[in-house]
Design an enzyme around this catalytic site. Structure first.
Site, PDB file in Angstrom:
ATOM      1  N   TRP A  27       0.862  -1.179   0.000  1.00  0.00           N
ATOM      2  CA  TRP A  27       0.000   0.000   0.000  1.00  0.00           C
ATOM      3  C   TRP A  27       0.902   1.233   0.000  1.00  0.00           C
ATOM      4  O   TRP A  27       1.815   1.343   0.836  1.00  0.00           O
ATOM      5  CB  TRP A  27      -0.879  -0.031   1.249  1.00  0.00           C
ATOM      6  CG  TRP A  27      -1.829   1.109   1.396  1.00  0.00           C
ATOM      7  CD1 TRP A  27      -2.664   1.613   0.461  1.00  0.00           C
ATOM      8  CD2 TRP A  27      -2.060   1.865   2.593  1.00  0.00           C
ATOM      9  NE1 TRP A  27      -3.399   2.648   0.986  1.00  0.00           N
ATOM     10  CE2 TRP A  27      -3.051   2.817   2.292  1.00  0.00           C
ATOM     11  CE3 TRP A  27      -1.524   1.822   3.883  1.00  0.00           C
ATOM     12  CZ2 TRP A  27      -3.517   3.725   3.226  1.00  0.00           C
ATOM     13  CZ3 TRP A  27      -1.991   2.716   4.807  1.00  0.00           C
ATOM     14  CH2 TRP A  27      -2.974   3.665   4.481  1.00  0.00           C
ATOM     15  N   ASP A  65       0.118  -4.639  10.106  1.00  0.00           N
ATOM     16  CA  ASP A  65      -0.967  -3.736   9.719  1.00  0.00           C
ATOM     17  C   ASP A  65      -2.210  -4.572   9.455  1.00  0.00           C
ATOM     18  O   ASP A  65      -2.279  -5.319   8.475  1.00  0.00           O
ATOM     19  CB  ASP A  65      -0.561  -2.951   8.466  1.00  0.00           C
ATOM     20  CG  ASP A  65      -1.624  -1.941   8.047  1.00  0.00           C
ATOM     21  OD1 ASP A  65      -2.590  -1.734   8.801  1.00  0.00           O
ATOM     22  OD2 ASP A  65      -1.476  -1.352   6.963  1.00  0.00           O
ATOM     23  N   LYS A  85     -12.730  -0.511   7.235  1.00  0.00           N
ATOM     24  CA  LYS A  85     -13.376  -1.430   6.309  1.00  0.00           C
ATOM     25  C   LYS A  85     -14.378  -2.344   7.000  1.00  0.00           C
ATOM     26  O   LYS A  85     -15.509  -2.481   6.553  1.00  0.00           O
ATOM     27  CB  LYS A  85     -12.307  -2.282   5.594  1.00  0.00           C
ATOM     28  CG  LYS A  85     -11.195  -1.489   4.905  1.00  0.00           C
ATOM     29  CD  LYS A  85     -11.714  -0.596   3.821  1.00  0.00           C
ATOM     30  CE  LYS A  85     -10.616  -0.036   2.934  1.00  0.00           C
ATOM     31  NZ  LYS A  85      -9.639   0.807   3.627  1.00  0.00           N
TER      32      LYS A  85
END
Length: 397
Positions: A131, A210, A245
């Site tokens: 990312w 993460d 999310k």
């Protein structure tokens, strides 16, 4: 003469520019595969019904907007610890775990890299690909970015990853993604987590996991088994946990930064540095999103409703993966993209070049980043055959 005249303008954020270009495109047939949010069948990013109910319940009970303290919502932090470590983890009983509410997963990442820097870390390893904000956060704190190989031709490459990390030096940092890797959707095999934790421990690296898509791979429990195996093997770790999310709380910026250490003394010291860093940046963490999560997870009925909604999202994405993989097989006559079925979460990466993504956008209205990352959750079942037809010539080579 302005103080700022000497600044060199930075290039605009590529993904935000892509989103703006999509919205401005007047063509009737166009496909948005870039934006990194969940979308339902109507193309909307809905609010969970459990979130709406929890929000109403929370607001009705509120009698102040005073600060909650440097850790933020401690009930929320406790639930995050439950997710990451489990309720009975010995480190929690022994006071070797800390947790702080953070402004989203990015705030938690910032806390982690800041803590790495305070321990003497000068360079941080991230996956290739990863990312884009991982290296951004590292660079923003003045540290060097190094890369370890992650996927080759759409397949996880454990040998290459371990060979790269063997070059890391004692005290280096490493960011490891939890379930549903962004951008590839390729996750570690179950047994690799322990092996990686042992390497981190042996090399004395500062590791941060993460966790941005918890619940999107298999289930809430299954998705954390690898993370827990890593922590058990490594002994110490930092965790950046995001609720953007899996609770749909994108704009509420709801995250948690957690640390587990091998000594109570070290963790007590780390607590003061994390608190100090938060004080110097956002002073006190935001309360609203964390309150919503704490309300949901503290209410059996709301939690069951949330888990049902989360399961429906996960199963929908899995169905879209299967449909897209089948459509690409039919359009290309090649089974090379069958691995799309085996990947997890919102994202996958198509084997297209930057030049091809530009051509797809200009000629066919297919919008995706130059990396070829696509948002599986942005697909519409009715559009998949046509999209596969457009993509086929670019994927046959």
């Amino acid at each position: 003469m302005s103080l700022f005249d000497g600044l060199t303008p930075l290039p605009p954020d590529a993904l935000l520019g892509l989103m703006a270009a999509y919205r401005a495109d007047p063509r009737g047939e166009k496909f948005d595969l870039g934006v990194g949010v969940y979308k339902d069948l109507a193309g909307l990013t809905p609010i969970f019904s459990a979130v709406k109910k929890a929000e109403a319940k929370m607001i009705a009970a509120q009698d102040t907007k005073v600060y909650e303290g440097q850790r933020g919502n401690t009930d929320f932090c406790g639930h995050a610890e439950d997710f990451v470590f489990g309720k009975g983890h010995p480190a929690r009983k022994e006071g070797r775990v800390i947790s702080f509410t953070a402004p989203g997963g990015c705030g938690a990442l910032f806390q982690g890299v800041s803590l790495m820097r305070k321990t003497g870390t000068r360079r941080v390893w991230v996956s290739r690909p990863t990312w884009p904000n991982h290296p951004n956060v590292v660079k923003s704190l003045g540290l060097e970015v190094k890369e370890y190989n992650y996927a080759v031709n759409g397949v996880f490459s454990p040998t290459s990853m371990l060979e790269d990390l063997l070059q890391a030096e004692e005290g280096d940092g490493v960011i490891i993604q939890g379930p549903c890797h962004n951008p590839t959707g390729i996750d570690f095999p179950a047994g690799f987590w322990k092996q990686l934790g042992e390497l981190v421990r042996g090399k004395k690296l500062a590791a941060m996991i993460d966790v941005a898509y918890h619940g999107f791979a298999d289930s809430l429990d299954e998705d954390m088994k690898g993370v827990r195996a890593f922590i058990a093997a490594a002994g110490e770790a930092m965790i950046a946990y995001s609720c953007s999310k899996n609770f749909g709380l994108y704009r509420e910026r709801t995250g948690c930064f957690l640390v587990v250490g091998e000594s109570r003394e070290g963790i007590d010291a780390a607590y003061t540095h994390v608190a100090d860093n938060g004080r110097a940046t956002w002073s006190m963490p935001p309360a609203h999103g964390a309150g919503i999560v704490a309300t949901i997870l503290g209410d059996a009925e709301l939690r069951a409703e949330w888990e049902t909604e989360l399961t429906a999202m996960r199963e929908r994405m899995k169905s879209l993966r299967v449909s897209f993989s089948d459509a690409l097989l039919a359009a290309t006559g090649s089974n090379e993209l069958a691995q799309l079925r085996l990947q997890n979460g919102m994202f996958s990466q198509l084997p297209v070049s930057a030049a091809q993504t530009a051509e797809l956008r200009d000629k066919h209205g297919v919008y995706m980043p130059t990396s070829g990352r696509i948002n599986i959750a942005g697909l519409h079942p009715d559009h998949i055959p046509r999209l596969a037809e457009i993509l086929a010539p670019y994927l046959k080579g």
